[in-house]
Design an enzyme around this catalytic site. Structure first.
Site, PDB file in Angstrom:
ATOM      1  N   CYS A  72      11.352  -5.511 -27.134  1.00 38.45           N
ATOM      2  CA  CYS A  72      10.442  -6.484 -26.207  1.00 38.45           C
ATOM      3  C   CYS A  72      11.441  -6.949 -25.031  1.00 38.45           C
ATOM      4  O   CYS A  72      12.513  -6.415 -25.199  1.00 38.45           O
ATOM      5  CB  CYS A  72       9.840  -7.585 -26.856  1.00 38.45           C
ATOM      6  SG  CYS A  72       8.711  -7.186 -28.227  1.00 38.45           S
ATOM      7  N   HIS A 111       8.232 -11.997 -23.861  1.00 39.35           N
ATOM      8  CA  HIS A 111       8.091 -13.123 -24.489  1.00 39.35           C
ATOM      9  C   HIS A 111       9.150 -14.297 -24.346  1.00 39.35           C
ATOM     10  O   HIS A 111      10.193 -13.804 -23.915  1.00 39.35           O
ATOM     11  CB  HIS A 111       7.759 -13.066 -25.855  1.00 39.35           C
ATOM     12  CG  HIS A 111       8.901 -12.188 -26.662  1.00 39.35           C
ATOM     13  ND1 HIS A 111      10.074 -12.651 -27.044  1.00 39.35           N
ATOM     14  CD2 HIS A 111       8.753 -10.862 -27.560  1.00 39.35           C
ATOM     15  CE1 HIS A 111      10.792 -12.116 -27.829  1.00 39.35           C
ATOM     16  NE2 HIS A 111      10.028 -10.846 -27.817  1.00 39.35           N
TER      17      HIS A 111
END
Length: 186
Positions: free
Chosen positions: A161, A142
């Protein structure tokens, strides 16, 4: 002898001239352009699609491939707060290692766009179950937090992430279809 020396000098000069330009043709649009192989610009009339992603955690590098050729590279990735080692349990703040796939696109995430990685797989779940724990999940590639106006946040700040700049995730979002394999190396 003079011909031999001239030929050698021509070869040396040709080698010093740099890489040849690539000719890119888009027959459907009748476009022919040239560009350097190192160009980061998309050639006109040609949509690139990544069919494999490789993440090297130690190099902080993500490379997108198409038909075995690298088409984009992103450096300076951010990972979880504990970047060393494979993700084993929910909350360990590690980024997984292994082969997964991109299995979901989330345009409405808390971060600027996100592509979900198919962690955990069956082996990951079995390992965590042996210890009576959850393997976790919701691991994404992201951008930066929504509403954050500055440059990419420094250091490892995610919960496991892989974070890019907003411009980079926008480009990757366009290049990567669902189902794309992703290999994450230590």
């Amino acid at each position: 002898m003079r011909c031999l020396i001239s030929a050698v000098l021509l070869v040396i000069l040709a080698a010093c001239s740099g890489p040849p330009e690539e000719v890119v043709r888009a027959p459907s649009e009748g476009i022919t352009t040239t560009r350097s192989p190192a160009s980061r610009e998309l050639p006109p009339g040609r949509a690139l699609v990544a069919d494999y992603l490789l993440v090297d955690k130690s190099e902080r590098l993500l490379v997108a491939y198409s038909r075995g050729e690298p088409i984009r590279a992103y450096r300076g990735l951010a990972f979880g707060d504990a970047p060393m080692g494979h993700k084993r349990f929910e909350g360990d703040e590690r980024t997984p290692e292994g082969i997964y796939s991109i299995d979901l696109r989330n345009p409405n995430s808390r971060y600027h766009l996100s592509l979900r990685i198919s962690y955990p797989n069956a082996d990951d779940r079995a390992f965590a179950a042996r210890y009576g724990r959850s393997a976790g999940g919701d691991i994404f590639i992201h951008g930066q937090p929504n509403g954050y106006p500055g440059p990419p946040l420094p250091g490892n700040w995610t919960d496991g992430c892989i974070a890019l700049s907003n411009a980079e995730i926008e480009e990757l979002w366009r290049l990567v279809p669902d189902g794309t394999p992703i290999e994450i190396r230590p």
